[in-house]
Each structure stands twice: as structure tokens, then as C-alpha cells.
Design an enzyme around this catalytic site. Structure first.
Site, PDB file in Angstrom:
ATOM      1  N   SER A   1      51.547 -98.493 -75.423  1.00  0.00           N
ATOM      2  CA  SER A   1      51.975 -97.142 -75.756  1.00  0.00           C
ATOM      3  C   SER A   1      50.938 -96.139 -75.215  1.00  0.00           C
ATOM      4  O   SER A   1      50.675 -96.129 -74.018  1.00  0.00           O
ATOM      5  CB  SER A   1      52.206 -97.013 -77.258  1.00  0.00           C
ATOM      6  OG  SER A   1      52.932 -95.851 -77.577  1.00  0.00           O
TER       7      SER A   1
ATOM      8  N   ASP B   1      63.186-101.421 -77.173  1.00  0.00           N
ATOM      9  CA  ASP B   1      62.358-100.214 -77.308  1.00  0.00           C
ATOM     10  C   ASP B   1      63.219 -98.964 -77.146  1.00  0.00           C
ATOM     11  O   ASP B   1      63.787 -98.721 -76.075  1.00  0.00           O
ATOM     12  CB  ASP B   1      61.254-100.233 -76.253  1.00  0.00           C
ATOM     13  CG  ASP B   1      60.154 -99.211 -76.508  1.00  0.00           C
ATOM     14  OD1 ASP B   1      60.399 -98.244 -77.255  1.00  0.00           O
ATOM     15  OD2 ASP B   1      59.060 -99.380 -75.937  1.00  0.00           O
TER      16      ASP B   1
ATOM     17  N   HIS C   1      59.833-100.575 -80.242  1.00  0.00           N
ATOM     18  CA  HIS C   1      58.572-100.211 -79.594  1.00  0.00           C
ATOM     19  C   HIS C   1      57.367-100.914 -80.223  1.00  0.00           C
ATOM     20  O   HIS C   1      56.450-101.348 -79.515  1.00  0.00           O
ATOM     21  CB  HIS C   1      58.405 -98.696 -79.674  1.00  0.00           C
ATOM     22  CG  HIS C   1      57.193 -98.160 -78.992  1.00  0.00           C
ATOM     23  ND1 HIS C   1      57.071 -98.117 -77.613  1.00  0.00           N
ATOM     24  CD2 HIS C   1      56.039 -97.631 -79.488  1.00  0.00           C
ATOM     25  CE1 HIS C   1      55.901 -97.589 -77.290  1.00  0.00           C
ATOM     26  NE2 HIS C   1      55.257 -97.290 -78.406  1.00  0.00           N
TER      27      HIS C   1
END
Length: 337
Positions: free
Chosen positions: A136, A275, A304
Site C-alpha cells: 500500500s 482488492d 486490500h
């Protein structure tokens, strides 16, 4: 297994990407293993939005002998990001007048985070990175290292991260900013974020059958909202969201595809099929543009956050990548679904 947080102070650092100068920066970090005599066995782990340098608390299944991050072979360093809520300079730290920066703390970018990491690694004697890895926001940092390294980088792993922030992710962050700016409600902001971090199938499979009131899905959101409020500074949260929104590895470097095509660093790009925040198409496009890329897909239901949940699978993928033979003279894309 974690070492205590260590602190380094960097005096008169270079200006930040937007021109702001800080007189000094405190850098909080943790390390595992030992740096070799050549300064060439370092691995940098980049935390996500609300992560910190305590790698052993949020990625324990990747850390240890025989695992992807092996302190018997690697000197592993994880750094609290600039502008965050950890031990690196941020809104809760004293400003020039001795009072906490709070809302006066300047904007930061992903490039600023990487700048500070590079300055720290130089003070530690690191000459070359064997690997940079993150998911991320951490993956955004890893990509910055891959395309514009402050030190030579042998390989990078970017998990659930795009080459530049998407309109979709930015819009979700805007809702969170409104919750903070208009209502001072970090808990609500976190609840919005949690819905983007998970997939509806995952929540339905866990909670849909319940008739309890309050509903377990609501309790789950309340738990995550209150947990973050107890440990994270709201101004830091805003600064890091803004850093993600400004993320674009091509900004100021010419055409993005040309930049990626000229990136020699081998990169493992890991996407997550469920995701909703950064769909796997983002990772497929990124891997296609990089000359030395390997694309892997986590086929899991959580969304995610799967890179923090399905740690054994992530560990296996990264271990395999670290064994993957790299031949820069023969660009290749290996796709592992």
C-alpha cells in the site's frame, strides 16, 4: 524478537519535495540482523498508512530465519515514516518553538519519506540495498526506490500499490478528510477506510448470517475506529493521506511509461484479486510497463488488507521472488496466478 526503537537525528536535511525546510529530523527505526562489512546486505521494509517500524508486530510471518526477511542473512531496517504518528518527526513532535507542530506540520510526500530513509541508511553505513519491500503506502515507497534510488537497489517488492494515485482512491480519502476537517472524527474516517480495505464477500461471509443488534459488521467498524483513535494522531493521518494522494512516480520525471520502461531494478509486483482500493488491473499495468517485473496475484477474499492477513502466502511469494534468477539483458515478465 523486535529490537527497541532506535533514534537518529539528522541536522540540516535537504528541503522537502515542496520546498519546505526542517532544521532537523528525528528518525525512528528498528533493525534486525547485522550489516555486513561491505554494507550490502540491507533490506528496507516500508510501512503502510498506519503502520510503524515495529515490523515484528504487523508482519511477523515474514520475519525470521528461513523466511522472506531473514535476520541471519539480512540487515533488516524498518522506519517510521516522516509526518506519521511514530518516532520520526511528525505533527506530535516539537516544532522550532518547542511546541508540538500539530496542524502547522508541513505537507509531506512519498518522495520525502524515501529521502529520509536514504539519509538514515547512509548514517548506518548502508552502501547498497538487497531489497526494498512494502504494501500500500509502503509499496508506493518501494516503487520510488525502484525508479529513483537514493542508494543502489538490487530488487524491490511493491504490494497492492499503483504507480500513481487513482481518482477512486483519492475520492475515498476525500471523504475521510471531510470527516476530520468538519467533524474532527478520526473514528469515522477509519471506518470509511476499512470498507475500502476489505471486500464485501469477506464481510458477508463473516457477518451476514447474524441478526444481533448492534450488527457484528457495525461492531467491527466501531472497533477499528476506536482502536485507531487510541493510537494515531489525526493530523498525521491527514498528512499521510495527502502524501498518498500526491503519489505519482512520474511527476517531474517525464512520461510515466518511459520512466518505467527505463527502470532496471527487478520488481515483484503483487496484486490482490479482491482488492477494491487498488484493483489488480493497476498492478498488471505496472508490471507490464517495467522491463524486469514479476507479477504475482494473491487469490484471497479479504481485499486490500490481505497483504497483512495472508502473511504465509505473501512470505512464500517473496521468498520465491528472492530466488528468482534476474537477467537484465533478457527482460521478462513472469506472471504467477
Amino acid at each position: 524478537m523486535s529490537d527497541p526503537v532506535q533514534l537518529k537525528h539528522i541536522e540540516q536535511p535537504p528541503p522537502l519535495a515542496e520546498g519546505t525546510r526542517l532544521d532537523a529530523i528525528q528518525v525512528g527505526f528498528r533493525s534486525w540482523g547485522r550489516l555486513d562489512e561491505e554494507g550490502a546486505n540491507a533490506v528496507l521494509v516500508c510501512p503502510a498508512l498506519t503502520g510503524d517500524s515495529d515490523l515484528s508486530s504487523w508482519w511477523p510471518e515474514l520475519l525470521g530465519p528461513g523466511r522472506a526477511l531473514d535476520p541471519e542473512k539480512d540487515f533488516i531496517v524498518s522506519v517510521d515514516v516522516l509526518g506519521g504518528s511514530g518516532q520520526t518527526t511528525g505533527p506530535t513532535h516539537p516544532g522550532p518553538d518547542g511546541q508540538p507542530w500539530e496542524g502547522r506540520f508541513p505537507s509531506v510526500t512519498v518522495r520525502d519519506m524515501v529521502l529520509v530513509q536514504g539519509l538514515l541508511l547512509e548514517t548506518l553505513g548502508v552502501k547498497r540495498l538487497k531489497l526494498v519491500i512494502g504494501g500500500s503506502l509502503g509499496g508506493m515507497q518501494a516503487l520510488e526506490w525502484a525508479v529513483a534510488p537514493a542508494l543502489p537497489v538490487a530488487a524491490a517488492v511493491a504490494i497492492a500499490a499503483p504507480a500513481r494515485q487513482s481518482a477512486w482512491a483519492r475520492a475515498l480519502n476525500h471523504i475521510q478528510r471531510r470527516a476530520l476537517e468538519h467533524h474532527d472524527d478520526l473514528e469515522l474516517a477509519r471506518m470509511v477506510a476499512m470498507l475500502s480495505y476489505r471486500h464485501w464477500d469477506n464481510l458477508d461471509s463473516r457477518f451476514a448470517a447474524s441478526d444481533a443488534l448492534p450488527h457484528p459488521a457495525e461492531q467491527w467498524l466501531e472497533h477499528h475506529g476506536s482502536a485507531l483513535k487510541a493510537r494515531f494522531d489525526p493530523v498525521a493521518y491527514q498528512r499521510l493521506m495527502a502524501a498518498m494522494d500526491s503519489h505519482d512516480i512520474g511527476r517531474g520525471r517525464g512520461d510515466l511509461n518511459t520512466l518505467l520502461a527505463n527502470t532496471p531494478t527487478p520488481v515483484q509486483v503483487i496484486g490482490i484479486n479482491s482488492d477494491l482500493l487498488y484493483p489488480p488491473r493497476d498492478q498488471a499495468e505496472l508490471a507490464e510497463a517495467l522491463p524486469q517485473a514479476r507479477l504475482d496475484l494473491l487469490d484471497v477474499p479479504q481485499g486490500h488488507d490481505a497483504f497483512l492477513i495472508e502473511q504465509a502466502q505473501v512470505n512464500d511469494l517473496v521468498l520465491d521472488f528472492r530466488r528468482w534468477p534476474q537477467r537484465p539483458e533478457q527482460p521478462t515478465l513472469k506472471v504467477c496466478f
